[in-house]
Design a protein around this motif. Sequence first.
Motif, PDB file in Angstrom:
ATOM      1  N   HIS A 255      -3.204  -6.750   8.106  1.00  0.00           N
ATOM      2  CA  HIS A 255      -4.457  -6.349   8.754  1.00  0.00           C
ATOM      3  C   HIS A 255      -4.624  -6.989  10.129  1.00  0.00           C
ATOM      4  O   HIS A 255      -5.738  -7.190  10.581  1.00  0.00           O
ATOM      5  CB  HIS A 255      -5.662  -6.721   7.867  1.00  0.00           C
ATOM      6  CG  HIS A 255      -5.549  -6.197   6.475  1.00  0.00           C
ATOM      7  ND1 HIS A 255      -5.023  -6.941   5.449  1.00  0.00           N
ATOM      8  CD2 HIS A 255      -5.888  -5.002   5.957  1.00  0.00           C
ATOM      9  CE1 HIS A 255      -5.059  -6.221   4.329  1.00  0.00           C
ATOM     10  NE2 HIS A 255      -5.576  -5.053   4.611  1.00  0.00           N
TER      11      HIS A 255
ATOM     12  N   ILE B  81      -5.899  -1.540   1.024  1.00  0.00           N
ATOM     13  CA  ILE B  81      -5.941  -0.756   2.254  1.00  0.00           C
ATOM     14  C   ILE B  81      -5.121  -1.446   3.328  1.00  0.00           C
ATOM     15  O   ILE B  81      -5.454  -2.530   3.796  1.00  0.00           O
ATOM     16  CB  ILE B  81      -7.387  -0.570   2.751  1.00  0.00           C
ATOM     17  CG1 ILE B  81      -8.197   0.184   1.696  1.00  0.00           C
ATOM     18  CG2 ILE B  81      -7.406   0.188   4.056  1.00  0.00           C
ATOM     19  CD1 ILE B  81      -9.620   0.413   2.085  1.00  0.00           C
ATOM     20  N   GLY B  82      -4.050  -0.825   3.706  1.00  0.00           N
ATOM     21  CA  GLY B  82      -3.184  -1.334   4.754  1.00  0.00           C
ATOM     22  C   GLY B  82      -2.179  -0.252   5.089  1.00  0.00           C
ATOM     23  O   GLY B  82      -1.994   0.711   4.339  1.00  0.00           O
TER      24      GLY B  82
ATOM     25  N   PRO C  76       0.840  -1.215   0.000  1.00  0.00           N
ATOM     26  CA  PRO C  76       0.000   0.000   0.000  1.00  0.00           C
ATOM     27  C   PRO C  76       0.870   1.258   0.000  1.00  0.00           C
ATOM     28  O   PRO C  76       2.017   1.245   0.447  1.00  0.00           O
ATOM     29  CB  PRO C  76      -0.798  -0.121   1.301  1.00  0.00           C
ATOM     30  CG  PRO C  76      -0.702  -1.554   1.693  1.00  0.00           C
ATOM     31  CD  PRO C  76       0.615  -2.039   1.191  1.00  0.00           C
TER      32      PRO C  76
ATOM     33  N   SER D 171      -5.098   3.933   6.104  1.00  0.00           N
ATOM     34  CA  SER D 171      -5.702   2.693   6.577  1.00  0.00           C
ATOM     35  C   SER D 171      -6.228   2.840   8.007  1.00  0.00           C
ATOM     36  O   SER D 171      -5.858   3.775   8.729  1.00  0.00           O
ATOM     37  CB  SER D 171      -4.658   1.576   6.545  1.00  0.00           C
ATOM     38  OG  SER D 171      -3.642   1.827   7.498  1.00  0.00           O
TER      39      SER D 171
ATOM     40  N   SER E 138     -10.209  -6.470   7.133  1.00  0.00           N
ATOM     41  CA  SER E 138      -9.604  -6.281   5.822  1.00  0.00           C
ATOM     42  C   SER E 138     -10.677  -5.799   4.851  1.00  0.00           C
ATOM     43  O   SER E 138     -11.531  -6.566   4.427  1.00  0.00           O
ATOM     44  CB  SER E 138      -8.985  -7.591   5.327  1.00  0.00           C
ATOM     45  OG  SER E 138      -8.485  -7.442   4.022  1.00  0.00           O
TER      46      SER E 138
ATOM     47  N   TYR F 111     -14.506   4.835   8.387  1.00  0.00           N
ATOM     48  CA  TYR F 111     -14.533   3.379   8.174  1.00  0.00           C
ATOM     49  C   TYR F 111     -15.668   2.727   8.964  1.00  0.00           C
ATOM     50  O   TYR F 111     -16.392   1.877   8.449  1.00  0.00           O
ATOM     51  CB  TYR F 111     -13.196   2.765   8.603  1.00  0.00           C
ATOM     52  CG  TYR F 111     -12.082   2.940   7.607  1.00  0.00           C
ATOM     53  CD1 TYR F 111     -12.097   2.263   6.382  1.00  0.00           C
ATOM     54  CD2 TYR F 111     -10.995   3.753   7.879  1.00  0.00           C
ATOM     55  CE1 TYR F 111     -11.072   2.408   5.469  1.00  0.00           C
ATOM     56  CE2 TYR F 111      -9.963   3.909   6.964  1.00  0.00           C
ATOM     57  CZ  TYR F 111     -10.009   3.227   5.763  1.00  0.00           C
ATOM     58  OH  TYR F 111      -8.995   3.378   4.857  1.00  0.00           O
TER      59      TYR F 111
END
Length: 291
Positions: free
Chosen positions: A181, A191-192, A51, A130, A186, A102
């Motif tokens: 993750h 995304i991380g 990422p 993230s 996840s 999120y």
Amino acid sequence: MKLRPGDEHLIRRVLIISRILCLVTLLLTVLTALGWLFNIPLLTHGHPALPAMQPNAALNLALGAFAVLLTQKTQKLRKCTLVASFLAGVLLLFGLLTLSEYIFGLDLWIDRLFHTEIATSYQPYPGRPSPQASTGFALLGAGLLVFNSRVIPIVVGQFFVLAAGANALVAMTGYIFYTSHWGFPSYVPSIGMAIHTAIGFILLTAATLCLRPKEGIMTLITSSTSSGTIARKILLACVTAPLAIGALTRIGVQAGWWDVSAQISLFAILMVGLILRVTWKAARQSEQEEL
């Protein structure tokens, strides 16, 4: 706290190390900004499969570095306390707002401060750090607020900062075991926490802890006694060993010497062996001094 002979010299070295770590973090964020500006994936991702550090994450890491530098001066220049607290509050607010995006499925437009890309199935949240990185910013901001506070015990701030560093260390170790993750849902593969974002958090964690070398848990680490030397060796082993041993076992997987299951077993065995060796050596040294 009464200082022993040699403590003052060690404390000065610790404060210098704190400044150096902040400057390295600033350099890391500048390189990332140049990577986004001139479209250099090596500077934004580190590796195509990893990422990217988002521009607003780079900005907040830079703000964190400035906050640490200003916090170091709050003992002499009280006016720096307000600025350092403001920057810490920005970090805390940014981390909490991004996490709320999120958790509650919101779009607060803070991801588009520097990003104009259109969302895709691979990257549905362009410009958004993230959840791991957002948690790190919230923890680091809370810790720096405590460091600039005159009411809350410094140990509370050290706990927040250590949690931010541990979060980044787990993310870095996760890449060694093919996951970024750990402890977080996840959402999509893209995304991380970026590898250089994790490095930045670890640098700022160390820099922040070095701000108050005579308080809280740092009193033993910065002591010039033999116990302080042992504590520093154990701390160094705890920080570097997981990454070093994990990288070595990962090389074996890449070379085809063993599979991922064997890698995890080897990692556990080597870590236990290292912990036993460090603990045994510390106990032996303590015994010799006592005798």
